[in-house]
Design an enzyme around this catalytic site. Structure first.
Site, PDB file in Angstrom:
ATOM      1  CB  SER A 189      22.201  37.888  35.596  1.00 14.58           C
ATOM      2  OG  SER A 189      23.266  38.265  36.437  1.00 14.58           O
ATOM      3  CD  GLU A 316      19.936  34.167  42.137  1.00 16.43           C
ATOM      4  OE1 GLU A 316      20.781  34.023  41.241  1.00 16.43           O
ATOM      5  OE2 GLU A 316      18.741  34.427  41.916  1.00 16.43           O
ATOM      6  CG  HIS A 408      23.353  33.935  39.035  1.00 18.86           C
ATOM      7  ND1 HIS A 408      22.340  34.822  39.294  1.00 18.86           N
ATOM      8  CD2 HIS A 408      24.107  34.510  38.063  1.00 18.86           C
ATOM      9  CE1 HIS A 408      22.481  35.888  38.524  1.00 18.86           C
ATOM     10  NE2 HIS A 408      23.539  35.715  37.763  1.00 18.86           N
TER      11      HIS A 408
END
Length: 508
Positions: A189, A316, A408
C-alpha cells in the site's frame, strides 16, 4: 563480526553502540535501534540527522515508539504525545548465521502515509528470517510530520527517513550477517508507494538491488495540492499555514486537525481536498526529493537497474469500504461524480457496467476504484519497468474462501507467514486452514527466492507480454499473457490524468 552466544543476550555492534537482542524460535530479534535522531525540537520538519551514540550495551528487545498518529491497530503500540525517539529499525537474524552475507529484506509499512508502524504483528520477520533472510523494518514519519508541506522545509520527509534507514543498512547490516550489496526493499500500500518512490529518488540510488511492491497506490500530490492540504489543516488547527505557525502547533494538534479534515472529505465533496479520496497525505512530486511520479520515472528508465516484483489484490477497495475509509457510492450519479473527480473517462463506466451487468452500483464503484487506485497502476509499473530495460514480475492475490474476499492487505500475512498474528483473522476472513498455510508457504518462498536471486519462480514481464501469477487456493494459476477484457478497458487510459479535478479552496 557480530558476537553471538545463541539464545537471549546476543550482541551486535552498530555505528551508535552495541545492541543486545533476544532469540526465540531460532531467530534473534533486535528491536528499536535508532537510525536517526528524534525529528522534533530544532529538527522538526527537517531531513533526518544522525542518531546520538550511547555507552555500554543498549537493550533492544522491544519496538521503538511509533510516529505521531491517532490510529490504534490490533496488537501494535499507539503513539503518545511526548514519544520522540521514533526513527528506529528492527532486525531479525537467523541464529547461527555468523556473518554469512545473507540476503537482506527491508520492509516499509503501509497506512495511507498517515498511520501504521513496523510493530504490527503481521510484520513480524521471524518466518522470513527462518527462510534464510536478514529482515529489517523501520518506523518513519507519517501524516503531517512526514508528508505535510511546510514552507521552507523539505517535502517527503517520510521518504527521506526511509532512505536514511537504508543507509543505516548499507553501513552496518554486515555485522548482523546481512549482505549490504543484496538488499530488497519491500512494502504494501503506501509502503509500496514508498518503494516505488525510492526507486525514482536520487537519494536512494544504489541502496538496494531489488524491490517488492504490493498494491501500489496511484496518487501523488503536486506542490500546489500539497499546499492546499496544508492550508486546510492549518485552518483546522487554528494556526497560520507558515513555517512559524505550523511549528507552533504540537504534533498532536496537527494529528487531530488532519483527522477532522479527512472526516470532512468523506462527507463534503464540495469543500473536500479530494472529492472521493480522503487520503490527505501523498508523496509530493517536488522536483527535488521526488523528481517525478514513479510511472514517469520508470518510463525514463530511472530504475532499470532494480529488479521489481509487483503484486495487487483482485478486490482491493472492498477492504477500504469495510473499514469506512471511502465514501458510500450507491447511485449512478454518485458513481459518475466519483469518476469525474479522478478524471476517469466515461468509457470506463460503460465498460465496467458491461462486464458486471448484474452488479449493484456499489460493487461496480469498488471494482473500478480498486483498479484505478491500485491494481492497474501496479500492473503498469511492472510493464513500464520491463519496457525500459528493467526486470519485473507480476502477481495477483486471488485467494477466496467462503465469504473472504481477495482484498487490500489480505496478502500481507500470507507472504510474511504470519496467518495467526493478531488482527490477521479479519484480514484473511477467519482462522487459516491447511490450504491457507500451504499458500502462505508458497508466497513466502517467492519473496525469499526473489530477495536471494531475483527470481520468484515464474516468467518475467517482457516488452510484449505480461505473465501473471495468481495466488489462490487450493492451487495457483499462471497466465502466460495478461490479456483480459478488464485490462483491455484500461489500455488507453492515461494515469497522468488521474488526479483530483478540484483542488481545495483556500483557507479563510
Amino acid at each position: 563480526m557480530s558476537e553471538r552466544s545463541g539464545g537471549a543476550g546476543a550482541e551486535f555492534p552498530t555505528a551508535g553502540g552495541r545492541v543486545r537482542g533476544r532469540s526465540t524460535g531460532g531467530v534473534t530479534a533486535v528491536l528499536g535501534i535508532p537510525y536517526a535522531a528524534p525529528p522534533f525540537g530544532t529538527l522538526r520538519f527537517r531531513e533526518p540527522r544522525p542518531a546520538a551514540a550511547w555507552d555500554g550495551v543498549r537493550e533492544c528487545t522491544a519496538f521503538g515508539p511509533v510516529a505521531p498518529q491517532s490510529a490504534e491497530l490490533p496488537g501494535a503500540p499507539v503513539w503518545r504525545p511526548g514519544d520522540e525517539d521514533i526513527l528506529t529499525v528492527n532486525v531479525w537474524v537467523p541464529d547461527g548465521a555468523h556473518g554469512g552475507a545473507l540476503p537482506v529484506f527491508f520492509w516499509i509499512h503501509g497506512g495511507a502515509y498517515t498511520f501504521g508502524s513496523s510493530a504490527q504483528p503481521d510484520f513480524d520477520g521471524r518466518a522470513l528470517a527462518r527462510a534464510g533472510l536478514v529482515v529489517v523494518s523501520c518506523n518513519y514519519r507519517v501524516g503531517f510530520e512526514g508528508f505535510g508541506h511546510v514552507p521552507g522545509f523539505p517535502d517527503n520527509r517520510g521518504l527521506l527517513d526511509q532512505a536514511a534507514a537504508l543507509r543505516w543498512v548499507r553501513a552496518g547490516i554486515a555485522d548482523f550477517g546481512g549482505d549490504p550489496g543484496n538488499v530488497t526493499v519491500a512494502g504494501h500500500s503506501s509502503g509500496a508507494g514508498s518503494v516505488a518512490c525510492l526507486m525514482a529518488m536520487p537519494q536512494a540510488a544504489g541502496l538496494f538491488r531489488r524491490a517488492v511492491a504490493h498494491s501500489v497506490p496511484s496518487a501523488y500530490h503536486s506542490v500546489e495540492l500539497a499546499m492546499a492540504v496544508t492550508r486546510r489543516i492549518a485552518r483546522e488547527a487554528e494556526v497560520a499555514p507558515t513555517a512559524r505557525g505550523l511549528l507552533s502547533a504540537p504534533p498532536e494538534a496537527l494529528v487531530a486537525a488532519a483527522d477532522r479534515t479527512a472526516a470532512t472529505c468523506r462527507t463534503d465533496p464540495v469543500a473536500a481536498v479530494h472529492a472521493f479520496d480522503p487520503v490527505l497525505f501523498q508523496p509530493v512530486v517536488d522536483g527535488e526529493v521526488l523528481p517525478a511520479d514513479p510511472l514517469r520515472a520508470f518510463a525514463s528508465g530511472a530504475a532499470r537497474n532494480v529488479d521489481l516484483l509487483a503484486c495487487h489484490a483482485l478486490e482491493e477497495y472492498w477492504f477500504l469500504h469495510a473499514v469506512g475509509a471511502v465514501r458510500e457510492v450507491t447511485t449512478e450519479q454518485d458513481l459518475a461524480d466519483a469518476a469525474e473527480a479522478l478524471r476517469l473517462p466515461a468509457e470506463l463506466l460503460d465498460g465496467y457496467r458491461a462486464l458486471l451487468p448484474d452488479a449493484p452500483v456499489l460493487d461496480r464503484y469498488l471494482a473500478l476504484f480498486g483498479d484505478a487506485r491500485f491494481a492497474e497502476y501496479t500492473t503498469r509499473l511492472a510493464e513500464q519497468h520491463a519496457r525500459t530495460g528493467g526486470r519485473s514480475y507480476l502477481a495477483r492475490f486471488a485467494r477466496r474462501r467462503g465469504t473472504a474476499r481477495p482484498w487490500h492487505t489480505a496478502d500481507v500475512p500470507f507472504a510474511f507467514g504470519n496467518l495467526d498474528a493478531a488482527g490477521a483473522a479479519f484480514l484473511i476472513g477467519g482462522p487459516p486452514d491447511d490450504e491457507d498455510r500451504a499458500l502462505s508457504r508458497r508466497m513466502l518462498s517467492a519473496w525469499a527466492g526473489f530477495a536471494a536471486t531475483g527470481d520468484p519462480g515464474w516468467p518475467a514481464v517482457t516488452a510484449t507480454a505480461t505473465p501473471v501469477r495468481s495466488w489462490a487456493v487450493p492451487c495457483d494459476r499462471l497466465a502466460s499473457c495478461d490479456a483480459t477484457a478488464l485490462r483491455a478497458l484500461w489500455r488507453d487510459v492515461p494515469f497522468a490524468l488521474m488526479r483530483p479535478a478540484r483542488p481545495a479552496p483556500p483557507a479563510g
